[in-house]
Design an enzyme around this catalytic site. Structure first.
Site, PDB file in Angstrom:
ATOM      1  NE  ARG A  52      -2.247  -1.752   3.472  1.00 20.17           N
ATOM      2  CZ  ARG A  52      -2.880  -2.310   4.493  1.00 20.17           C
ATOM      3  NH1 ARG A  52      -4.200  -2.261   4.535  1.00 20.17           N
ATOM      4  NH2 ARG A  52      -2.225  -2.907   5.458  1.00 20.17           N
ATOM      5  CE  LYS A 208      10.493 -15.591  13.298  1.00 21.67           C
ATOM      6  NZ  LYS A 208      10.029 -14.450  14.063  1.00 21.67           N
ATOM      7  CG  HIS A 238      15.352 -17.008   9.077  1.00 18.42           C
ATOM      8  ND1 HIS A 238      14.401 -16.471   9.913  1.00 18.42           N
ATOM      9  CD2 HIS A 238      16.559 -16.692   9.622  1.00 18.42           C
ATOM     10  CE1 HIS A 238      14.999 -15.858  10.914  1.00 18.42           C
ATOM     11  NE2 HIS A 238      16.304 -15.978  10.772  1.00 18.42           N
ATOM     12  CE  LYS A 242      20.074 -18.218  10.910  1.00 22.76           C
ATOM     13  NZ  LYS A 242      20.674 -17.109  10.148  1.00 22.76           N
ATOM     14  CG  ASP A 295      10.309 -12.809  17.245  1.00 24.08           C
ATOM     15  OD1 ASP A 295       9.735 -12.773  16.142  1.00 24.08           O
ATOM     16  OD2 ASP A 295      11.458 -12.377  17.424  1.00 24.08           O
ATOM     17  CG  HIS A 300      13.655 -18.933  14.762  1.00 24.97           C
ATOM     18  ND1 HIS A 300      13.162 -19.244  13.521  1.00 24.97           N
ATOM     19  CD2 HIS A 300      13.614 -17.572  14.849  1.00 24.97           C
ATOM     20  CE1 HIS A 300      12.834 -18.134  12.880  1.00 24.97           C
ATOM     21  NE2 HIS A 300      13.098 -17.111  13.670  1.00 24.97           N
ATOM     22  CE  LYS A 398      14.029  -8.833  19.338  1.00 22.74           C
ATOM     23  NZ  LYS A 398      15.004  -9.051  18.257  1.00 22.74           N
TER      24      LYS A 398
END
Length: 559
Positions: A52, A208, A238, A242, A295, A300, A398
């Site tokens: 958009r 995801k 992803h 790897k 997340d 993962h 993080k």
């Protein structure tokens, strides 16, 4: 996961929904460009980016060009930095008063020669980028509106005819999850999901997060299955793309010296760590509604755990491989809601004295009293014959001291330690599999330290991917997009794996929602998370804190 040269890719058109977003500009398009530059794509293909955002075709192509150049530059800088770090370690680690020598001058001369060679390739690279970008067009459309898909159907028909190819279409959903349902339903309504097995294919890649919990994941699954067949659906993670993640399988199942030890009889415990140096950056709007558990852990880390713990498939074929993956996720010992505090620690980063190290709640788009976790540490068990009662410790976070993803296999000590007086509680046998960065493997074992006493000195043997001649690590997205174009779904999640992983994660989410008293621990930006996470480890066990460089992790860390 077949060799890319074995399976030919048909001419195709890719439609990327969310074409102006960071995922497309920073990951998807650079990955397709990598395939193009390595001549792994057919001569004829085309890309439509749908979004958009207010771009013209020319301004969008300029954005893509700049994104590709930045990606290439960042990749070179990372490789250069890792090379400098390794050189500093090997040459100067024991010499704080290092001065330049002939060796250093030779190294600099070599670097100058390489820079000349690199500059000669720069022009060729720019030509490749220009050629690639000429195959991209931009559609400013609303993915919620059915008219968008009517226009798209006409456009795709016309472009297929113009290119003289069969209508093979790949639809890539790089949008916020709230748009998955309308996009999938409208694609089906417009007939863009229909394929001819003998002539052309239609496939869809779904990013995801695949749902927010078990109920929403199963609702999405119902929508997807009503519109596409399982062979058309590629649920991307992803981490499975790897190179070093895939190497876990080769390392385990092609080496007779390791697989016999890969069980509860010889392994004490396993660590899986995936941490990031940055905070949430510009992802605050998405992240505050998701958190680290959704997340990172649900997809993962559980996928990596599956690769570490799975049984060898009878045949290296996509369904048999994914059968074994699902068995492992199904074998995870359930964590009951009233025991979540004993097995799961959550945290959120706070400001610290580091430069620009603000707290999570001060980040853009974050609620002032947000309880979203930016750190999760867990202790879990796989209840099967191979792994019963072997603890798996996984963590993600993080605002950590560095960015790294690695697996550490801790082997049991010898039954009787004749050297224990010299090294009380010491166990030197461990295997480190580094997924990123500085990809490779380190095996640590003990030897006698030179001298008149029998003192055990831990030493390492290591393998680095960048030392392999004539080889280059594929970007994870490149590998997965190529597999999808080939119709190979081995490295993509299947419906039952998605369901099994959400079944395991759901009670934890519900416990956090229903029991606000479960602590959310703060940790300063740039540290290894809440100290409370250490309580998950029993006895003399402790977390292995990775560093940017794979070797000598225990000796130093580049922050």
């Amino acid at each position: 996961m077949s060799d890319s040269k074995e399976k030919k890719v048909s001419p195709f058109i890719i439609v990327i929904f969310g074409g102006s977003g960071d995922l497309t500009i920073k990951k998807v398009l650079p990955s397709i460009f990598e395939l193009y530059s390595k001549k792994l794509l057919p001569d004829t293909f085309y890309i439509y980016s749908v979004a958009r955002s207010d771009y013209s075709a020319d301004s969008y192509k300029e954005k893509v060009t700049n994104g590709l150049k930045k990606k290439i530059k960042d990749k070179k800088e990372l490789a250069s930095q890792l090379s400098i770090n390794r050189s500093a370690l090997s040459d100067n680690s024991n010499n704080p008063d290092h001065v330049f020598t002939i060796k250093d001058i030779d190294h600099e001369a070599s670097a100058v020669h390489q820079s000349h060679s690199a500059s000669e390739k720069e022009e060729e690279l720019i030509k490749k980028i220009d050629s690639f970008v000429s195959r991209i067009d931009y559609m400013r459309e609303d993915p919620n509106e059915y008219a968008t898909y009517q226009n798209l159907e006409n456009l795709l028909k016309a472009k297929s005819s113009e290119l003289g190819i069969e209508p093979c279409y790949l639809f890539y959903l790089a949008t916020p999850p709230v748009l998955y349902e309308p996009i999938i339903l409208n694609l089906a309504k417009a007939g863009l999901n229909k394929e001819s097995m003998n002539r052309y294919w239609r496939r869809i890649i779904i990013e995801k997060p695949y749902g927010r919990d078990l109920d929403s994941a199963m609702h999405l699954e119902d929508i997807v299955k009503r519109c596409f067949n399982e062979r058309q659906i590629f649920r991307i993670d992803h981490y499975l793309g790897k190179e070093t993640t895939q190497n876990i399988l080769v390392f385990r199942f092609s080496n007779g010296i390791f697989e016999p030890l890969w069980n509860r009889n010889y392994i004490s415990y396993v660590e899986i760590t995936a941490v990031e140096k940055d905070g949430v950056l510009n992802r605050g709007k998405y992240y505050d509604s998701s958190g680290a558990l959704r997340d990172m852990v649900q997809n993962h880390l559980l996928q990596i755990l599956g690769l570490v713990a799975m049984e060898p498939p009878v045949k290296f074929e996509q369904d048999m491989f994914r059968n074994e993956m699902d068995k492992i996720i199904e074998s995870l010992r359930p964590i009951e809601k009233d025991k979540v505090e004993n097995y799961v620690i959550r945290g959120q980063y706070m400001e610290s004295d580091m430069k620009d190290a603000k707290s999570y709640r001060d980040e853009e788009y974050i609620k002032p009293l947000s309880k979203t976790e930016t750190y999760v540490a867990m202790k879990l068990y796989v209840d099967n014959w191979r792994w019963y009662d072997v603890p798996f410790y996984i963590r993600t976070g993080k605002a950590m001291p560095t960015k790294a993803t690695e697996i550490v296999i801790h082997f049991k000590t010898t039954p009787f330690q004749i050297f224990k007086k010299k090294n009380p509680g010491f166990n030197c046998n461990r295997l480190v599999i580094r997924v990123q960065p500085d990809e490779g493997i380190v095996l640590q074992f003990g030897v006698k330290k030179p001298g008149d006493e029998f003192i055990v000195q831990p030493v390492t043997m290591d393998f680095k991917y960048d030392k392999m001649k004539d080889s280059e690590i594929f970007e994870a997205y490149s590998k997965l997009i190529l597999n999808c174009l080939q119709g190979d779904a081995m490295l993509f999640s299947r419906s039952d794996i998605v369901k099994s992983s959400w079944k395991f994660i759901d009670p934890i989410l519900k416990a956090w929602e229903e029991k606000p008293s479960i602590p959310l621990y703060g940790y300063p930006y740039g540290t290894w998370g809440p100290l409370k996470a250490d309580s998950l480890m029993t006895g003399n066990l402790h977390w292995s804190n990775p560093c940017k460089n794979l070797t000598e992790t225990e000796s130093y860390c580049l922050l």
